[in-house]
Design an enzyme around this catalytic site. Structure first.
Site, PDB file in Angstrom:
ATOM      1  N   GLY A   1       0.797  -1.216   0.000  1.00 28.03           N
ATOM      2  CA  GLY A   1       0.000   0.000   0.000  1.00 28.03           C
ATOM      3  C   GLY A   1       0.831   1.267   0.000  1.00 28.03           C
ATOM      4  O   GLY A   1       1.923   1.333  -0.569  1.00 28.03           O
ATOM      5  N   SER A   2       0.325   2.285   0.686  1.00 24.95           N
ATOM      6  CA  SER A   2       0.898   3.635   0.579  1.00 24.95           C
ATOM      7  C   SER A   2       2.268   3.792   1.210  1.00 24.95           C
ATOM      8  O   SER A   2       2.904   4.837   1.046  1.00 24.95           O
ATOM      9  CB  SER A   2      -0.070   4.652   1.182  1.00 24.95           C
ATOM     10  OG  SER A   2      -1.236   4.749   0.385  1.00 24.95           O
ATOM     11  N   THR A   3       2.747   2.783   1.928  1.00 22.74           N
ATOM     12  CA  THR A   3       4.130   2.874   2.400  1.00 22.74           C
ATOM     13  C   THR A   3       5.090   2.983   1.214  1.00 22.74           C
ATOM     14  O   THR A   3       6.180   3.537   1.340  1.00 22.74           O
ATOM     15  CB  THR A   3       4.503   1.647   3.258  1.00 22.74           C
ATOM     16  OG1 THR A   3       4.277   0.456   2.501  1.00 22.74           O
ATOM     17  CG2 THR A   3       3.663   1.601   4.532  1.00 22.74           C
TER      18      THR A   3
ATOM     19  N   LYS B   1       4.815   4.869  -1.203  1.00 26.55           N
ATOM     20  CA  LYS B   1       4.935   6.265  -1.634  1.00 26.55           C
ATOM     21  C   LYS B   1       6.238   6.886  -1.136  1.00 26.55           C
ATOM     22  O   LYS B   1       6.693   7.899  -1.677  1.00 26.55           O
ATOM     23  CB  LYS B   1       3.726   7.059  -1.155  1.00 26.55           C
ATOM     24  CG  LYS B   1       2.446   6.673  -1.902  1.00 26.55           C
ATOM     25  CD  LYS B   1       1.199   7.292  -1.306  1.00 26.55           C
ATOM     26  CE  LYS B   1      -0.041   6.804  -2.049  1.00 26.55           C
ATOM     27  NZ  LYS B   1      -1.303   7.176  -1.407  1.00 26.55           N
TER      28      LYS B   1
END
Length: 565
Positions: free
Chosen positions: A274-276, A278
């Site tokens: 997921g957004s980790t 980013k």
């Protein structure tokens, strides 16, 4: 009446007979004495000088090459994690057993866990050697001895013992009944441990390991999750200070555990994080020069490509600066940043980070990343926000360590090391500094506020991803919720990850099961409890020096700038 000569002759015969009898008595006494000495010597030899096993049988049927136990395993502070104890094992020579059924029945009174029918069959076989039970306790040995059953013998073996039980199970692993390493460090370093005399020293700190396990277990219970993983890594050496996977198992009874408990979610499991991701996407754009800390992207409308729509979870529906894209975890902004870098640039960056191959961690249970092939533009877009590329939690922490330590990627290690690997430069020191500022922004003023810890400058990134499977390729209600953090952000020393598998929202979380609600609070408690043990002193986050180092001027709508921490 006898004459004098007759009397003298009689006395001579009597004296001669007496002398002969005395000589015979002396000879008999010497022979008896020698026999007693021989018997006594044999008794001493059998009871004190020889092994209690039967040499002729054990030499032909038992591997006696291991004359010493495996070397101990200790943590970085010398605390015992695994050791070997010499224990008796029970075997029989069926040819010497008088009544197999009676012997099996009587033996079951001392060993209730054995099957009498199976034992009787063994004792009635034509073999000269059969194992009955390995690694007895002293009480069991005494009870068996008291039965006085002919044909039963004992043979000393080594048994591996794990004083920490389940605390270090997935790291240390376990051995089989023949003392061979089956999993974890026991398997990776089997040859070293079997022939070693000095303890094998791990990078683990049992104090931190306990804290991570306790906090992870609390979040799993609170959010009714099926499992999780927690990791602490030294950013400068790659040493694994703590690594927990739940559910876990007791290494002393590993053979009784189910497959789910034996599965190492930290190293073997691969997930879309997921957004980790980013963190990597932003660092990639900054390093490539396609974006700066002052640039931004239009995040007003969702992105439509083929039958897919990419939107923001909490959409701002406006132009967002790069710090805002990171702070608000904008999928739209992240996708546009990745597109600017390009598919080949993204793949090359992920390869340099080690995201396309197994980690170098010295464990046999390593997950291989699931990499898109071919790597299409749609993959470039989804990988920007952590979908389409599955990695293990250890991949994630290794990559984040490189993002915050000045830009150097070093291989992870489970062993304590005095001389860290020189590593490979992935990003510049300037980009690394910018990433520390952005990660601090998330905790200080973004989606990761619950990860903050009093007295310590924490930075990090939330991650919430739907698990692969179900209609449309994903299970909408099955989440991987995580938070990856570093501290202290003014000079990072450790990366901390908490990942919870399939959490369910609660009343207290307003029904949310995202990384910010599920994993971030555990990060805060782990840092607050572990930092003093690791020698990280608390600081004043409002100090001018720290604020100057980590403060960001965030461009916002209308051209205004907000000094945020």
């Amino acid at each position: 009446m006898r004459t004098r000569s007759e009397t003298v002759r009689l006395e001579g015969h009597a004296k001669q007979a007496i002398e002969t009898g005395r000589n015979r008595l002396i000879l008999a006494g010497c022979l008896i004495g020698l026999a007693f000495v021989a018997v006594s010597a044999r008794v001493v030899e059998l009871s004190a000088l020889r092994n209690h096993g039967e040499p002729a049988l054990s030499a032909s049927s038992v591997d006696t090459t291991l004359t010493v136990g495996r070397a101990d395993i200790v943590d970085r502070n010398g605390l015992l994690v695994a050791t070997s104890l010499r224990t008796p094992s029970l075997y029989a020579d069926p040819k010497e057993v008088l009544d197999a059924e009676d012997a099996a029945f009587r033996l079951a009174t001392a060993l209730p866990d054995i099957n009498p029918a199976e034992t009787a069959a063994k004792l009635a076989s034509d073999r000269r050697f059969v194992w009955l039970k390995r690694n007895l306790t002293p009480r069991e040995q005494q009870q068996i001895n008291s039965l006085g059953i002919p044909g039963l013998h004992f043979f000393d073996e080594w048994k591996r013992v794990y004083p920490q039980g389940s605390l270090t199970a997935h790291v240390v692993g376990f051995t089989d009944v023949d003392d061979r390493g089956i999993s974890g460090v026991e398997r990776s370093f089997d040859d070293v441990l079997r022939g070693g005399r000095e303890p094998l020293r791990l990078a683990l700190d049992l104090r931190v390991q306990h804290i991570v396990r306790q906090e992870l277990a609390q979040q799993i219970a609170t959010f009714d999750a099926i499992g999780g993983a927690g990791v602490v890594v030294d950013v400068d050496t790659g040493e694994t200070i703590a690594m927990v996977s739940l559910p876990d198992f007791d290494s002393n009874v590993a053979g009784q555990m189910d497959a789910d408990a034996l599965f190492n979610r930290a190293t073997l499991g691969v997930y879309e994080m997921g957004s980790t991701f980013k963190i990597f996407n932003t660092a990639m754009a900054l390093e490539a020069g396609t974006a700066t800390m002052r640039s931004g992207y239009d995040a007003t409308n969702p992105i439509k490509i083929s039958r897919f729509t990419i939107s923001d979870y909490h959409a701002k529906r406006r132009w967002l600066s790069v710090p805002e894209i990171f702070k608000y975890s904008s999928n739209i902004g992240s996708v546009k940043m990745a597109v600017d870098v390009g598919t080949e640039g993204q793949r090359a960056f992920m390869a340099k980070l080690g995201m396309l191959r197994e980690t170098a961690l010295e464990l046999p249970e390593l997950g291989r990343p699931m990499v898109p092939s071919p790597w299409r533009p749609i993959n470039t877009m989804t990988i920007a926000f952590g979908h389409g590329l599955s990695v293990s939690p250890m991949h994630l922490v290794a990559g984040v360590a490189a993002m915050v330590n000045g830009g150097i990627r070093r291989p992870l290690t489970i062993l304590e090391t005095d001389i860290p690997s020189p590593g490979e430069r992935i990003i510049s020191d300037r980009t690394s500094h910018d990433m520390r500022r952005l990660m601090r922004l998330v905790v200080g003023d973004g989606t990761g506020r619950k990860a903050d810890a009093d007295g310590y400058i924490v930075g990090g990134k939330t991650g919430t991803a739907e698990k692969v499977g179900g209609r449309g390729g994903y299970k909408r209600k099955a989440l991987i919720s995580s938070f990856v953090a570093a501290f202290p952000m003014q000079k990072p020393r450790y990366v901390v990850l908490v990942m919870v598998d399939e959490p369910k929202g609660t009343k207290e979380s307003h029904g949310y099961a995202t990384g910010g609600w599920v994993a971030a609070p555990a990060i805060s408690r782990i840092i607050a409890r572990s930092a003093p043990l690791l020698g990280v002193a608390p600081v004043d986050p409002e100090s001018p020096e720290i604020r100057r180092d980590l403060m960001i001027e965030v461009p916002v709508e209308g051209g205004k700038r907000l000094a945020s921490f």
